[in-house]
Design an enzyme around this catalytic site. Structure first.
Site, PDB file in Angstrom:
ATOM      1  N   GLN A  92       0.811  -1.216   0.000  1.00 21.80           N
ATOM      2  CA  GLN A  92       0.000   0.000   0.000  1.00 21.80           C
ATOM      3  C   GLN A  92       0.847   1.270   0.000  1.00 21.80           C
ATOM      4  OE1 GLN A  92      -2.427  -0.508   3.496  1.00 21.80           O
ATOM      5  NE2 GLN A  92      -3.430  -2.338   2.707  1.00 21.80           N
ATOM      6  N   HIS A 154      -0.746  -0.100   5.679  1.00 25.73           N
ATOM      7  CA  HIS A 154      -1.142   0.948   6.631  1.00 25.73           C
ATOM      8  C   HIS A 154      -0.106   2.071   6.761  1.00 25.73           C
ATOM      9  CE1 HIS A 154      -3.861  -2.231   8.810  1.00 25.73           C
ATOM     10  NE2 HIS A 154      -4.106  -2.114   7.510  1.00 25.73           N
ATOM     11  N   GLU A 247     -14.336   4.056  10.532  1.00 22.73           N
ATOM     12  CA  GLU A 247     -14.782   5.118  11.433  1.00 22.73           C
ATOM     13  C   GLU A 247     -14.755   6.494  10.781  1.00 22.73           C
ATOM     14  OE1 GLU A 247     -13.187   3.085  15.617  1.00 22.73           O
ATOM     15  OE2 GLU A 247     -12.465   5.078  15.013  1.00 22.73           O
ATOM     16  N   TYR A 257      -8.196   7.620  20.111  1.00 19.98           N
ATOM     17  CA  TYR A 257      -9.334   7.111  19.335  1.00 19.98           C
ATOM     18  C   TYR A 257      -9.463   5.587  19.388  1.00 19.98           C
ATOM     19  CZ  TYR A 257     -10.171  11.869  18.209  1.00 19.98           C
ATOM     20  OH  TYR A 257     -10.481  13.200  18.340  1.00 19.98           O
ATOM     21  N   TYR A 268      -9.489 -10.075  10.088  1.00 23.76           N
ATOM     22  CA  TYR A 268      -9.832 -10.678   8.801  1.00 23.76           C
ATOM     23  C   TYR A 268     -10.035 -12.186   8.925  1.00 23.76           C
ATOM     24  CZ  TYR A 268      -8.454  -6.152   6.977  1.00 23.76           C
ATOM     25  OH  TYR A 268      -8.372  -4.808   6.735  1.00 23.76           O
TER      26      TYR A 268
END
Length: 374
Positions: A92, A154, A247, A257, A268
């Site tokens: 990613q 991420h 979220e 958070y 997963y």
């Protein structure tokens, strides 16, 4: 659905376009509070990530593989910029967001987030540069997160400026859940800096031993949407959950958070990450999505071209391939509408200087404009 499919069949021919679909022949898409046409401006993009406009009307679009397109105003014929340093293209990771300095006309600074390589892997970095024609110059790395990791997941990452002149950028926890609660590393956080990379003295953890002083908020999994409401002085963020638990949050100074101590999702594999969805000292999202829509890109619309949408949030959905139009009143979620279902993986949305909404999609990689029908 038939209207979308028909429109895209005639629009997406895999080539550059000049002017997109003629408005007079395109199908009108009616939604709850606005009607519009899709103008397909360019196709064939490869993992597009972010976009921004220069004062002369030209548009910059990033691709994750480490390239930046510059499109001429009106005609959308593209060229690639030269001079950007190598990015860490893994999973990613790669080149991500792009934003102009709020005073770009005076200083010429353009900001990007990217995965930057280093010994042992890579990490999310905030950089800035200037542009002459299609040549990048004066490249500066303002912040590189640590520790480096060989993980391919991420990285975050989005950029937002507020009206006070501060810059915010987001990072993911790189697939190591515990990073998000650890103030001694940069992962799973939203950071707040001055525009030149300096740490503001009033950041919440500047005087806490061992804590990273750039941290503004923490306990995030992977924030890939940031949007600032200047009128309300509110910073919104969307982040990916695992299976469920995406979220929408309002980001405030020093707040936790919750990831992974509290979550509305499961792993997963189906394994339980946490039995808790609430815990004292941890913030609740103003909305969460289960199943996950895979939120990416977030826009707070403040223009007048679609009057019924003013003050709404727009979130891209990668997995469920639509745009979520979100109504928020007094900082509370009140309503949601799905737009352009099955349009493709929606990576980013932005408001142009003239108040129109532009959209970047993957699979296929398209640059789209939503043209009001009125």
């Amino acid at each position: 659905m038939a209207a979308y499919a028909l429109l895209l069949f005639f629009s997406c021919d895999g080539t550059q376009r000049s002017g997109g679909v003629p408005v007079g022949t395109a199908s009108v898409i009616a939604t709850e509070k606005a009607s519009f046409y899709i103008d397909t401006l360019y196709t064939g993009l490869e993992n597009p990530w972010g976009m921004a406009w220069l004062p002369d009307g030209r548009m910059l679009v990033t691709e994750r593989k480490g390239e930046i397109w510059i499109f001429e105003a009106e005609h959308y014929t593209g060229k690639k910029l030269t001079g950007l340093p190598e990015v860490y293209q893994r999973g990613q990771g790669g080149l991500m967001d792009i934003q102009l300095h709020p005073h770009y006309r005076e200083n010429g600074w353009i900001y990007v987030t990217c995965a930057k390589p280093g010994d042992g892997g890579g990490s999310t970095a905030l950089m800035r540069f200037r542009l002459t024609g299609t040549q990048i110059s004066d490249v500066e790395t303002l912040y590189q997160t640590t520790p480096l990791s060989a993980s391919g997941v991420h990285f975050g990452s989005r950029i937002a400026f507020d009206k006070h002149g501060y810059l915010y950028f987001s990072t993911g926890e790189r697939g190591t859940k515990e990073n998000a609660q650890n103030l001694s590393n940069d992962m799973g956080k939203i950071h707040r800096l001055h525009d030149d990379g300096r740490i503001p003295a009033d950041n919440p953890f500047t005087n806490q031993p061992g804590a990273k002083p750039s941290i503004w908020s923490y306990g995030h999994r992977n924030v890939q949407g940031l949007a600032y409401d200047e009128s309300g002085d509110v910073l919104y963020a969307t982040e990916h959950g695992p299976r469920g638990g995406d979220e929408l949050n309002i980001i405030e100074k020093g707040k936790n958070y919750g990831w992974p101590s509290i979550t509305y999702g499961i792993d997963y594999s189906g394994a339980i990450i946490s039995e808790q969805t609430e815990q004292e000292g941890m913030e609740q999202p103003i909305h969460y999505w289960t199943p996950s829509i895979a939120t990416c890109g977030l826009l707070y619309y403040h223009g007048d071209r679609y009057p019924g949408w003013k003050g709404n949030l727009f979130a891209g959905a990668l997995a469920l391939t639509h745009i979520a139009r979100i109504e928020v009143e007094n900082e509370k979620y009140v309503h949601e509408e799905k737009l352009l279902q099955n349009i493709g993986r929606v990576r980013y949305l932005a408001q142009s200087p003239d108040g129109l909404i532009f959209v970047l999609t993957e699979d296929p990689g398209m640059l789209l404009k939503l043209v009001p029908a009125a």
